[in-house]
Design an enzyme around this catalytic site. Structure first.
Site, mmCIF file in Angstrom:
data_model
loop_
_atom_site.group_PDB
_atom_site.id
_atom_site.type_symbol
_atom_site.label_atom_id
_atom_site.label_comp_id
_atom_site.label_asym_id
_atom_site.label_seq_id
_atom_site.Cartn_x
_atom_site.Cartn_y
_atom_site.Cartn_z
ATOM 1 N N LYS A 157 0.748 -1.075 0.117
ATOM 2 C CA LYS A 157 0.070 0.176 0.122
ATOM 3 C C LYS A 157 0.811 1.168 0.025
ATOM 4 O O LYS A 157 1.836 1.107 0.451
ATOM 5 C CB LYS A 157 -0.797 -0.028 1.134
ATOM 6 C CG LYS A 157 -2.143 0.821 1.148
ATOM 7 C CD LYS A 157 -3.308 0.089 0.454
ATOM 8 C CE LYS A 157 -4.609 1.033 0.007
ATOM 9 N NZ LYS A 157 -5.509 0.346 -0.328
HETATM 10 P P1 NAD Z 1 -12.798 7.913 -2.919
HETATM 11 O O1 NAD Z 1 -11.776 8.754 -2.627
HETATM 12 O O2 NAD Z 1 -12.956 7.787 -4.402
HETATM 13 O O3 NAD Z 1 -14.048 8.162 -2.349
HETATM 14 C C1 NAD Z 1 -14.128 8.266 -0.802
HETATM 15 C C2 NAD Z 1 -15.662 8.632 -0.299
HETATM 16 O O4 NAD Z 1 -15.665 8.661 1.197
HETATM 17 C C3 NAD Z 1 -15.929 10.113 -0.819
HETATM 18 O O5 NAD Z 1 -17.479 10.040 -1.191
HETATM 19 C C4 NAD Z 1 -15.774 10.720 0.612
HETATM 20 O O6 NAD Z 1 -16.789 11.986 0.521
HETATM 21 C C5 NAD Z 1 -16.179 9.910 1.450
HETATM 22 N N1 NAD Z 1 -15.614 10.307 2.843
HETATM 23 C C6 NAD Z 1 -14.103 10.551 3.209
HETATM 24 N N2 NAD Z 1 -14.403 10.829 4.550
HETATM 25 C C7 NAD Z 1 -15.158 10.673 4.882
HETATM 26 C C8 NAD Z 1 -15.924 10.605 6.229
HETATM 27 N N3 NAD Z 1 -15.065 11.125 7.441
HETATM 28 N N4 NAD Z 1 -17.158 10.411 6.691
HETATM 29 C C9 NAD Z 1 -17.884 9.682 5.556
HETATM 30 N N5 NAD Z 1 -17.272 9.700 4.294
HETATM 31 C C10 NAD Z 1 -16.501 10.080 3.914
HETATM 32 O O7 NAD Z 1 -12.204 6.405 -2.330
HETATM 33 P P2 NAD Z 1 -12.440 4.966 -2.972
HETATM 34 O O8 NAD Z 1 -11.513 4.616 -3.716
HETATM 35 O O9 NAD Z 1 -14.141 4.907 -3.176
HETATM 36 O O10 NAD Z 1 -12.114 4.178 -1.630
HETATM 37 C C11 NAD Z 1 -13.189 3.894 -0.558
HETATM 38 C C12 NAD Z 1 -12.912 3.057 0.386
HETATM 39 O O11 NAD Z 1 -12.649 1.702 -0.307
HETATM 40 C C13 NAD Z 1 -11.442 3.080 1.020
HETATM 41 O O12 NAD Z 1 -11.370 2.422 2.394
HETATM 42 C C14 NAD Z 1 -10.422 2.186 0.149
HETATM 43 O O13 NAD Z 1 -9.480 1.669 0.876
HETATM 44 C C15 NAD Z 1 -11.550 1.059 -0.255
HETATM 45 N N6 NAD Z 1 -11.048 0.311 -1.451
HETATM 46 C C16 NAD Z 1 -11.044 1.025 -2.634
HETATM 47 C C17 NAD Z 1 -10.816 0.143 -3.825
HETATM 48 C C18 NAD Z 1 -10.844 1.040 -5.205
HETATM 49 O O14 NAD Z 1 -11.116 0.273 -6.215
HETATM 50 N N7 NAD Z 1 -11.062 2.332 -5.094
HETATM 51 C C19 NAD Z 1 -10.702 -0.961 -3.656
HETATM 52 C C20 NAD Z 1 -10.598 -1.690 -2.459
HETATM 53 C C21 NAD Z 1 -11.046 -1.005 -1.395
#
Ligand code: NAD
Length: 420
Positions: A112
Site C-alpha cells: 500500500k
Molecule cells: P474515494 O476517494 O473515491 O471516495 C471516498 C468517499 O468517502 C467520498 O465519497 C468521500 O466523501 C467519503 N468520505 C471521506 N471521508 C469521510 C468521512 N470522514 N465520513 C464519511 N465519508 C467520508 O475512495 P474510494 O476509492 O471509493 O475508496 C473508499 C474505500 O474503499 C477506502 O477504504 C478504500 O481503501 C477502499 N477500497 C477502494 C478500492 C478501489 O478500487 N478504489 C478497492 C478496495 C477498497
C-alpha cells in the site's frame, strides 16, 4: 488486560489486522517462525514529496510505500492521498492486501502507498506535480513484476495515467506498472466499477443464503466515491432499494429509495451529493444507523466502533471500505447475529479486475467489458462460496474464514519458496 479490554481500547490499525491474522494462524496451526514473517511488512519506504504550489510556494509532504508480502507474486496495492495516511495506517492496509489477493486467488502479494495530504484544495496541475514527485520517489521499488500500485482514496484513473507516464519516462513504456488506468492508456473495461460490482455480488450471495433476492432489499451506503457510487449504481440496477448515501458532510435519505442515476449526475455536475431536490438531509453519522437490511461502509476506516455499534440496525454489513469496523464492534455485531462480509472479500473485486488489467497489459490484448464483468462475477461468487463453506465447516464467521483461507495460502507459498 482481558480480551474485552484489549478490544475496547483504541488499537493501532496494524494491531487490529494482526489480531485477525493471529486467530487465523491459530486455526491453521501456523508455526511461530512463519507467523513472525507474516506479521511484519517486508519493506517500508518513507519519502519526501516536494510540491511547487501554483502560487510559487514549496510544500513538502511525507509519502510511504509499504510492501508487506510477496510470497504469492508481485506486491500489489493502492495509493491514497489522505491526511490520516500515516505509516501505521499504510502498514495495516498493506497487510490487508496480502490477505485479500490470497482470498480471491490472484497471483499477487500485498502493498500500500500513500501521501499524508488533504488534496481537496489542490488544482489539477498541483495534483499532477505531486503525483509525479511521489512516483519518482518510489520508482526504484515499483514495476510490473515488482510492485503494482492502483487507485484508492482521492486517487483515480487520471492519477494512474500520470504515474504510468512518469514511470515510462524513466523505464520505457510499462503499462502493467499500475492498474486502474484510463482505457486509452492501457486500462481495462470494467475496472472503474469493479470494487462496487464485487460488493453487490457478495451482498446478493449473503442474502441468497437467507433465501432472499435483492428485490426491494433496503441498502445504505457511506461514501459516494469510486466504491460507494458504483455500489449504489449497480445495486440500484439489480433491484435493491438504496435509501441512503452519506459522506463526511451529511446523509441523503429517501425512504422510498433514492434515484441513484440522478444523484450520480448531480454529484458529477456540482461536485457533491448534497443540495439535490427531493431527498431528506440528515447528519453524516445517520447513514450508519438507519433501519436498513444492508449497510455498505465504503468511505474510510474504523467508522463502526464501540461508541456507535449499538445504533447499527442492518442485518448484513458489506465492508466496501478497508477496516471500517473495529475489532470491538466486529465482536459485538457478530454476537448479535449480523452477517459481516469482510473487507478482504467484499472489496476484492477491485484487485481482481486489476489482475485482469495486468494480464491484458502483459498480453497486449484487450478484453471486452462483458468478458471482464462475467469473470469478475464468477470469481467473486466462487470466493464467497469458498469462504462461506469454510465458515460453516469451522463454525466461525466469514471474517475468520476468509483470513483462514488467506493465511493458509500465503503460509504454504512462503514455505514452498523457502522464505521461512
Ligand atoms: P474515494 O476517494 O473515491 O471516495 C471516498 C468517499 O468517502 C467520498 O465519497 C468521500 O466523501 C467519503 N468520505 C471521506 N471521508 C469521510 C468521512 N470522514 N465520513 C464519511 N465519508 C467520508 O475512495 P474510494 O476509492 O471509493 O475508496 C473508499 C474505500 O474503499 C477506502 O477504504 C478504500 O481503501 C477502499 N477500497 C477502494 C478500492 C478501489 O478500487 N478504489 C478497492 C478496495 C477498497
Amino acid at each position: 488486560m482481558t480480551r474485552i479490554d484489549t478490544l475496547r481500547r483504541h488499537m493501532d490499525p496494524m494491531e487490529a489486522v494482526n489480531l485477525r491474522f493471529e486467530r487465523a494462524a491459530d486455526l491453521n496451526g501456523v508455526e511461530e517462525s512463519t507467523r513472525a514473517v507474516l506479521r511484519m511488512p517486508a519493506a517500508e519506504l518513507r519519502v519526501e514529496v516536494p510540491l511547487r504550489r501554483d502560487d510559487g510556494s514549496l510544500e513538502v509532504y511525507v509519502g510511504y510505500r509499504v510492501q508487506h508480502n510477496s510470497a504469492r507474486g508481485p506486491y500489489k496495492g493502492g495509493i491514497r492521498y489522505h491526511a490520516a495516511a500515516d505509516i501505521a495506517e499504510v502498514r495495516a492496509l498493506a497487510s490487508l492486501m496480502t490477505w485479500k489477493t490470497a482470498v480471491v486467488d490472484v497471483p499477487f502479494g500485498g502493498a500500500k502507498g500513500g501521501i499524508a495530504v488533504d488534496p481537496s484544495d489542490m488544482s489539477r496541475a498541483e495534483k499532477e506535480r505531486m503525483t509525479r514527485s511521489y512516483t519518482r520517489a518510489i520508482a526504484a521499488i515499483i514495476g510490473d513484476h515488482r510492485d503494482i500500485p492502483a487507485p484508492d482514496i482521492n486517487t483515480d484513473a487520471q492519477t494512474m495515467a500520470w504515474i504510468v507516464d512518469e514511470y515510462a519516462q524513466m523505464n520505457g513504456w510499462t503499462p502493467g506498472v499500475v492498474t486502474g488506468k484510463p482505457i486509452p492508456v492501457g486500462g481495462s473495461y470494467g475496472r472503474e466499477s469493479a470494487t462496487g460490482r464485487g460488493c453487490v455480488v457478495v451482498a446478493e450471495q449473503a442474502l441468497a443464503q437467507e433465501g432472499r433476492s435483492p428485490a426491494g432489499v433496503t441498502m445504505a451506503i457511506q461514501g459516494f466515491g469510486n466504491v460507494g457510487s458504483w455500489t449504489a449504481r449497480i445495486a440500484h440496477e439489480r433491484g435493491f432499494r438504496v435509501v441512503a448515501v452519506g459522506d463526511e458532510h451529511g446523509t441523503v435519505y429517501a425512504a422510498a429509495g433514492l434515484d441513484i442515476p440522478a444523484l450520480a449526475e448531480h454529484r458529477d455536475r456540482h461536485g457533491t451529493i448534497h443540495g439535490m431536490e427531493g431527498p431528506e438531509a440528515l447528519d453524516a453519522a445517520a447513514v450508519l444507523s438507519l433501519p436498513v437490511d444492508v449497510l455498505v461502509p465504503a468511505a474510510i476506516g474504523d467508522v463502526i466502533h464501540c461508541d456507535n455499534v449499538d445504533e447499527v440496525q442492518a442485518s448484513v454489513i458489506v465492508e466496501g471500505a478497508n477496516h471500517p469496523v473495529t475489532p470491538w464492534a466486529d465482536a459485538a455485531l457478530t454476537e448479535r447475529g449480523v452477517t459481516i462480509v469482510p473487507d478482504i472479500l467484499a472489496n476484492a473485486g477491485g484487485v481482481l479486475t486489476s489482475y485482469f488489467e495486468w494480464v491484458q497489459n502483459l498480453q497486449q490484448f484487450r478484453w471486452d467489458e462483458a468478458d471482464v464483468v462475467d469473470r469478475l462475477t464468477a470469481r467473486m461468487i466462487s470466493a464467497y462460496g469458498q469462504v462461506s463453506r469454510l465458515a460453516s465447516e469451522r463454525g466461525v464467521g466469514l471474517r475468520d474464514a476468509a483470513y483462514t483461507l488467506a493465511v493458509a495460502k500465503v503460509a504454504e507459498a512462503s514455505a514452498l519458496r523457502g522464505a521461512v
